[in-house]
Design an enzyme around this catalytic site. Structure first.
Site, mmCIF file in Angstrom:
data_model
loop_
_atom_site.group_PDB
_atom_site.id
_atom_site.type_symbol
_atom_site.label_atom_id
_atom_site.label_comp_id
_atom_site.label_asym_id
_atom_site.label_seq_id
_atom_site.Cartn_x
_atom_site.Cartn_y
_atom_site.Cartn_z
ATOM 1 N N GLU A 123 1.366 3.625 2.986
ATOM 2 C CA GLU A 123 1.768 3.068 4.292
ATOM 3 C C GLU A 123 3.288 2.928 4.253
ATOM 4 O O GLU A 123 3.836 1.874 3.923
ATOM 5 C CB GLU A 123 1.023 1.759 4.534
ATOM 6 C CG GLU A 123 -0.486 1.991 4.607
ATOM 7 C CD GLU A 123 -1.315 0.718 4.680
ATOM 8 O OE1 GLU A 123 -0.737 -0.363 4.906
ATOM 9 O OE2 GLU A 123 -2.552 0.827 4.507
ATOM 10 N N GLU B 125 1.529 -4.257 11.243
ATOM 11 C CA GLU B 125 1.085 -2.868 11.178
ATOM 12 C C GLU B 125 1.995 -2.059 12.099
ATOM 13 O O GLU B 125 2.061 -2.315 13.300
ATOM 14 C CB GLU B 125 -0.369 -2.757 11.627
ATOM 15 C CG GLU B 125 -1.338 -3.611 10.826
ATOM 16 C CD GLU B 125 -1.798 -2.920 9.549
ATOM 17 O OE1 GLU B 125 -1.425 -1.744 9.338
ATOM 18 O OE2 GLU B 125 -2.530 -3.559 8.762
ATOM 19 N N HIS C 251 2.851 -2.899 6.921
ATOM 20 C CA HIS C 251 1.784 -1.958 6.601
ATOM 21 C C HIS C 251 1.748 -0.839 7.635
ATOM 22 O O HIS C 251 2.600 -0.760 8.508
ATOM 23 C CB HIS C 251 0.440 -2.688 6.569
ATOM 24 C CG HIS C 251 0.287 -3.618 5.407
ATOM 25 N ND1 HIS C 251 -0.592 -3.401 4.368
ATOM 26 C CD2 HIS C 251 0.906 -4.792 5.111
ATOM 27 C CE1 HIS C 251 -0.507 -4.380 3.490
ATOM 28 N NE2 HIS C 251 0.394 -5.243 3.921
ATOM 29 N N HIS D 158 0.874 -1.167 0.000
ATOM 30 C CA HIS D 158 0.000 0.000 0.000
ATOM 31 C C HIS D 158 0.913 1.220 0.000
ATOM 32 O O HIS D 158 1.654 1.454 0.956
ATOM 33 C CB HIS D 158 -0.917 0.009 1.220
ATOM 34 C CG HIS D 158 -1.972 -1.053 1.162
ATOM 35 N ND1 HIS D 158 -2.500 -1.651 2.288
ATOM 36 C CD2 HIS D 158 -2.596 -1.631 0.105
ATOM 37 C CE1 HIS D 158 -3.409 -2.550 1.927
ATOM 38 N NE2 HIS D 158 -3.473 -2.553 0.605
#
Length: 383
Positions: free
Chosen positions: A156, A329, A253, A153
């Protein structure tokens, strides 16, 4: 409020044929199970970063009109996650060219342990770089193969920068620090800082064609792991994975702080669920902000328990290639100021090393699965 049947009918008039195409993005500030269930039934729509405060929603043209017709409240996404539209120079981030120059300098200065390879090109023609680090880097040794990938992404960004910090620390410590030396001598490490350079240049989630790359891989119920009709960045990773023998990997991410483990696409538990929880906790426990999370117990979560993802790289890696992969994350803000990256790296460095070292536990994951592993997994998922 419209009935579910009528809302589905309204959406169908706007439905885009290619799932994963992002043309509109919003934030849904209220978590409603009925709404979530209805959204999950439409592959055109992509939910992300579910929390008690709401969730992000991405979709084709007409998504906002459908939400309005259904009386579902939404706001502009940029306002919710503090996504900055400032340019790279103002925020201190390196361009793709500077990242390329950095990776080439690593290969030039450490030729015995570092080898740079482009595994393909992005939509805009940017090289998709993978750096291999190993003691006999020019030789394909019989050693466990480990992989880190970041920023599929494009908005990110934290992992893209952290992986450059990690690369620098590993090559500089080799031959001086026993732990790092042992890791490099006994492992083939493959690091891909940026899977979606076009998206990062645009500060957007999707690639240059507008597709979410983490919804672009074959799902577990696909008959074949085919590259047909997929995006070039996805194809590059799929082909590269098929050419290697990765046993353990992670992809980075942003937008939350936790470790997400398989499965993403079904609530059926993974056959190695306990192992995956253990590996995820090994990562999180070394990162105090992550491990002490108020949102995720011990800083970890099962993917589908959080929200369902179809066409994700994490599930595909294992189902088709027996490569156990987790999703990390790293930061609540997807695009923090560059001055904050050293702090994120400090929080994650030990976690990244511990997780990479975990590839040496036991006799290796592949031996537990065998040649018919993919068939067995699909039968399990199909009940």
């Amino acid at each position: 409020i419209l009935s579910i049947g009528l809302m589905a009918s309204v959406l169908s008039s706007y439905a885009f044929s290619a799932a994963g195409k992002i043309e509109e993005q919003v934030f849904i500030p209220k978590y409603d199970k009925k709404t979530v269930k209805m959204i999950e039934s439409h592959p055109e729509l992509i939910m992300d970063h579910m929390s008690k405060n709401g969730f992000e929603l991405f979709g084709p043209t007409g998504t906002k009109a459908w939400l309005k017709a259904a009386n579902i409240e939404f706001t502009q996404l940029e306002e919710e996650h503090n996504h900055s539209k400032s340019n790279d120079k103002a925020l201190g981030y390196p361009t793709h060219d500077k990242i390329t120059a950095f990776l080439k300098s690593i290969e030039k200065n450490y030729p015995n342990i570092a080898k740079l390879e482009s595994i393909g090109k992005s939509v805009d023609g940017k090289e998709l770089w993978v750096l291999k680090i190993s003691d006999n880097v020019a030789i394909d040794e019989v050693e466990p193969e480990f992989k880190y990938i970041s920023s599929m992404h494009g908005d990110e960004i934290t992992g893209r920068e952290m992986l450059q910090f990690l690369i620098k620390d590993i090559v500089e410590a080799y031959g001086k620090d026993k732990r790092i030396t042992d890791l490099v001598n006994n492992t083939e490490l493959y690091i891909m800082p940026s899977m979606n350079p076009d998206g990062s240049k645009r500060k957007q989630r999707a690639n240059a064609n507008g597709y979410d790359l983490n919804r672009n891989f074959p799902n577990w119920d696909s008959n074949l792991s085919t590259t047909a009709t997929r995006q070039p960045e996805t194809v590059a990773v799929m082909n590269y994975q098929a050419s290697r023998q990765f046993s353990l990997s992670a992809n980075f991410h942003g937008g939350a702080v936790c470790v997400n483990y398989p499965w993403d696409s079904t609530k059926v538990r993974h056959p190695f669920d306990s192992l995956l929880q253990d590996l995820s906790t090994r990562y999180s426990i070394e990162n105090r902000p992550m491990y002490t999370s108020r949102e995720f117990d011990d800083g970890i979560t099962n993917g589908a328990d959080w929200y369902v993802v179809r066409g994700g790289m994490q599930d595909w890696s294992y189902v088709f290639h027996n490569d156990l992969q987790i999703t990390v994350e790293l930061s609540d803000k997807k695009w923090p100021r560059y001055s904050q990256i050293p702090k994120f790296y400090k929080d994650n460095k030990e976690s990244m090393l511990v997780y990479a070292e975990a590839i040496h536990q036991g006799a290796g994951f592949k031996s537990k699965i065998g040649k018919t592993g993919t068939v067995k997994i699909k039968k399990l998922l199909n009940g």
